[in-house]
Design a protein around this motif. Sequence first.
Motif, PDB file in Angstrom:
ATOM      1  N   ARG A 173      -2.470   8.239  -2.157  1.00 20.64           N
ATOM      2  CA  ARG A 173      -2.919   6.885  -1.827  1.00 20.64           C
ATOM      3  C   ARG A 173      -2.856   6.060  -3.096  1.00 20.64           C
ATOM      4  O   ARG A 173      -3.123   6.559  -4.190  1.00 20.64           O
ATOM      5  CB  ARG A 173      -4.361   6.873  -1.313  1.00 20.64           C
TER       6      ARG A 173
ATOM      7  N   ILE B 275       0.537   4.670   1.495  1.00 19.52           N
ATOM      8  CA  ILE B 275      -0.303   5.119   2.606  1.00 19.52           C
ATOM      9  C   ILE B 275      -0.234   6.616   2.872  1.00 19.52           C
ATOM     10  O   ILE B 275      -0.817   7.100   3.828  1.00 19.52           O
ATOM     11  CB  ILE B 275       0.031   4.344   3.893  1.00 19.52           C
ATOM     12  N   GLY B 276       0.469   7.341   2.021  1.00 19.23           N
ATOM     13  CA  GLY B 276       0.531   8.789   2.211  1.00 19.23           C
ATOM     14  C   GLY B 276       1.730   9.376   1.516  1.00 19.23           C
ATOM     15  O   GLY B 276       2.465   8.695   0.811  1.00 19.23           O
TER      16      GLY B 276
ATOM     17  N   SER C  13       0.818  -1.210   0.000  1.00 22.16           N
ATOM     18  CA  SER C  13       0.000   0.000   0.000  1.00 22.16           C
ATOM     19  C   SER C  13       0.852   1.261   0.000  1.00 22.16           C
ATOM     20  O   SER C  13       1.862   1.341   0.691  1.00 22.16           O
ATOM     21  CB  SER C  13      -0.885   0.037   1.247  1.00 22.16           C
TER      22      SER C  13
ATOM     23  N   GLU D 147      -5.188   8.621  -5.494  1.00 16.05           N
ATOM     24  CA  GLU D 147      -5.575   9.877  -4.862  1.00 16.05           C
ATOM     25  C   GLU D 147      -4.407  10.827  -4.989  1.00 16.05           C
ATOM     26  O   GLU D 147      -3.359  10.621  -4.393  1.00 16.05           O
ATOM     27  CB  GLU D 147      -5.935   9.676  -3.388  1.00 16.05           C
TER      28      GLU D 147
END
Length: 191
Positions: free
Chosen positions: A163, A153-154, A151, A189
Amino acid sequence: MAAKKSNSMAILIFLFLLCHINFSIVESASKIRARHPCKTLMFYFHDIIYNGENAKNATSAIVGAPAWGNFTKLGGQNHFGDLVIFDDPITLDNNLHSTPVGRAQGFYFYDKKEIFTSWLGFSFVFNSTEHKGSINFAGADPLMNKTRDISVIGGTGDFFMARGIATLMTDAFEGEVYFRLRVDIKLYECW
């Protein structure tokens, strides 16, 4: 009679709202599945683990080891229990000697005795003319699979609150001292 009509009307309103909610859920779920990445990136990172003899070139080191291991050699049993900290160069191609565009900084630990696998937590830290900021990653890395997803994650800077997903592929390795990962990043994102 008025009570029956009122109950029938309440049931109709309830059914209408229920159908509306169900259609909204289905519609929003289809929007999520149909999304395309807002940004795609591809990098390589090169990990050279300290083995007691390569301090000048090492970019990572074992900082935690089980009783059967030590800090200069990965332990047996699929390296279970070893914790490695790294500060690896990131390049745009698979050549270790290419100009780095950033650093991969974080840790990984081997988390299973039965199979060769690890868990990663790291950031790509950029400070180049093309990218500034960081992308943060976390997830399981079943090393025996050809491709693995972890992932996104930021992030910060150019990647503020990013994301998405990163697909890892082991591009090369030399024993237990060097490995190179290809990282294909798809951000869903972007701000």
